[in-house]
Design a protein around this motif. Sequence first.
Motif, mmCIF file in Angstrom:
data_model
loop_
_atom_site.group_PDB
_atom_site.id
_atom_site.type_symbol
_atom_site.label_atom_id
_atom_site.label_comp_id
_atom_site.label_asym_id
_atom_site.label_seq_id
_atom_site.Cartn_x
_atom_site.Cartn_y
_atom_site.Cartn_z
ATOM 1 N N ARG A 198 42.424 -15.589 8.925
ATOM 2 C CA ARG A 198 43.586 -14.718 8.752
ATOM 3 C C ARG A 198 43.417 -13.809 7.541
ATOM 4 N N GLU A 199 42.591 -14.241 6.574
ATOM 5 C CA GLU A 199 42.389 -13.418 5.386
ATOM 6 C C GLU A 199 41.758 -12.082 5.736
ATOM 7 N N VAL A 200 40.875 -12.077 6.752
ATOM 8 C CA VAL A 200 40.210 -10.831 7.149
ATOM 9 C C VAL A 200 41.237 -9.848 7.707
ATOM 10 N N GLN A 205 45.000 -5.153 6.789
ATOM 11 C CA GLN A 205 46.358 -4.610 6.745
ATOM 12 C C GLN A 205 46.692 -4.065 5.366
ATOM 13 N N VAL A 206 46.269 -4.778 4.332
ATOM 14 C CA VAL A 206 46.519 -4.318 2.960
ATOM 15 C C VAL A 206 45.797 -3.000 2.695
ATOM 16 N N ASP A 207 44.584 -2.854 3.282
ATOM 17 C CA ASP A 207 43.818 -1.614 3.092
ATOM 18 C C ASP A 207 44.341 -0.456 3.924
ATOM 19 N N GLY A 208 45.384 -0.704 4.721
ATOM 20 C CA GLY A 208 46.003 0.377 5.489
ATOM 21 C C GLY A 208 45.458 0.572 6.888
ATOM 22 N N TYR A 211 46.788 -0.779 13.831
ATOM 23 C CA TYR A 211 46.525 -1.771 14.881
ATOM 24 C C TYR A 211 45.221 -1.486 15.605
ATOM 25 N N TYR A 212 45.007 -0.240 16.049
ATOM 26 C CA TYR A 212 43.821 0.067 16.838
ATOM 27 C C TYR A 212 42.547 -0.012 15.996
ATOM 28 N N ARG A 213 42.626 0.376 14.724
ATOM 29 C CA ARG A 213 41.446 0.253 13.868
ATOM 30 C C ARG A 213 41.091 -1.221 13.653
ATOM 31 N N ARG A 214 42.097 -2.065 13.456
ATOM 32 C CA ARG A 214 41.821 -3.502 13.320
ATOM 33 C C ARG A 214 41.255 -4.073 14.621
ATOM 34 N N PHE A 216 39.525 -2.492 17.129
ATOM 35 C CA PHE A 216 38.188 -2.053 17.532
ATOM 36 C C PHE A 216 37.131 -2.271 16.455
ATOM 37 N N HIS A 217 37.539 -2.384 15.194
ATOM 38 C CA HIS A 217 36.546 -2.519 14.128
ATOM 39 C C HIS A 217 36.456 -3.938 13.572
ATOM 40 N N ILE A 218 37.439 -4.776 13.832
ATOM 41 C CA ILE A 218 37.419 -6.132 13.268
ATOM 42 C C ILE A 218 37.538 -7.183 14.371
ATOM 43 N N VAL A 219 38.624 -7.110 15.137
ATOM 44 C CA VAL A 219 38.915 -8.184 16.090
ATOM 45 C C VAL A 219 37.890 -8.236 17.212
ATOM 46 N N LEU A 220 37.685 -7.118 17.906
ATOM 47 C CA LEU A 220 36.774 -7.124 19.051
ATOM 48 C C LEU A 220 35.325 -7.457 18.665
#
Length: 277
Positions: A198-200, A205-208, A211-214, A216-220
């Motif tokens: 969850r920290e990632v 989110q803190v870095d702004g 939803y879509y950036r998180r 396609f660039h982190i979750v997927l």
Amino acid sequence: MRMPRLFEQESVLAPLMLVPVALDMVLLVGFPFLMAFVYSFSNVTVGNPEFHMTGFGNFSAVLRDPVFLKSLLNTCIFTFTSIGLVLVLSNMLTELLMREFRFKWLIRFLIMLPWTAPIALGAIGYLWFLDSVFSPLDWLLRSWGLLGKPQALLGPMSNMYWLGRPGLAMASVIVVHIWRLLPLATMIRIAGMNSIPREVIEAAQVDGAGYYRRLFHIVLPLLLPVISVTVLFSTLFTFTDMTVVWVLTKGGPPDNSTQVLASLAFLKGIQGGDLAQ
């Protein structure tokens, strides 16, 4: 006392525990596969005891068969459309079920029901739901004025004939198969989401990051191994499955509009008796 001590040794116990698995693979997978491979080069049928090798005759006959070519195309449409929609819908359900709300355990239980219930029973239920005369879905469309009137959006006929028109029949089969696969794909995605720290997500989110950036660039990217397993399992399962097609349409309506490779093999090999082809 020598025998119990012998079984305590890992070098003896491990191979011994693998013997049932090896026998299962050889007898229930390897031997039938070898028989199917040999039969494909022969003229063997259910009612004929003679056995002669015919070379590649069966393969050339199948490739010239327009029903086989149509079944191959239908199988690809059925498989890849189902898998694509399952991936999209499972992501939406995962996003919903990862949030906290009342009775979430009940919603998860209801979502898993299609996978735990026998698919034959579920398909029979859909067979009634999509019936050409007594379909409750058609009744709803008529009551809403979308069907059965001269100016209705879906036409003046009283029923849609979901399983009697080629395009609607294939769409109906795909929808029922998605209903069957979606629970498992969703649970696999939820398990993958729970493995992401969850920290990632919170740091993004803190870095702004939106939803879509998180997504396609982190979750997927982090879920790629889990998604790969889901796609592989679902593709193999769908490509070789015939239950939904057989219960709903048996490969019809006319002109083999929903015939897939598995149902065609059943028709030729089991009902037609032509094991070789």
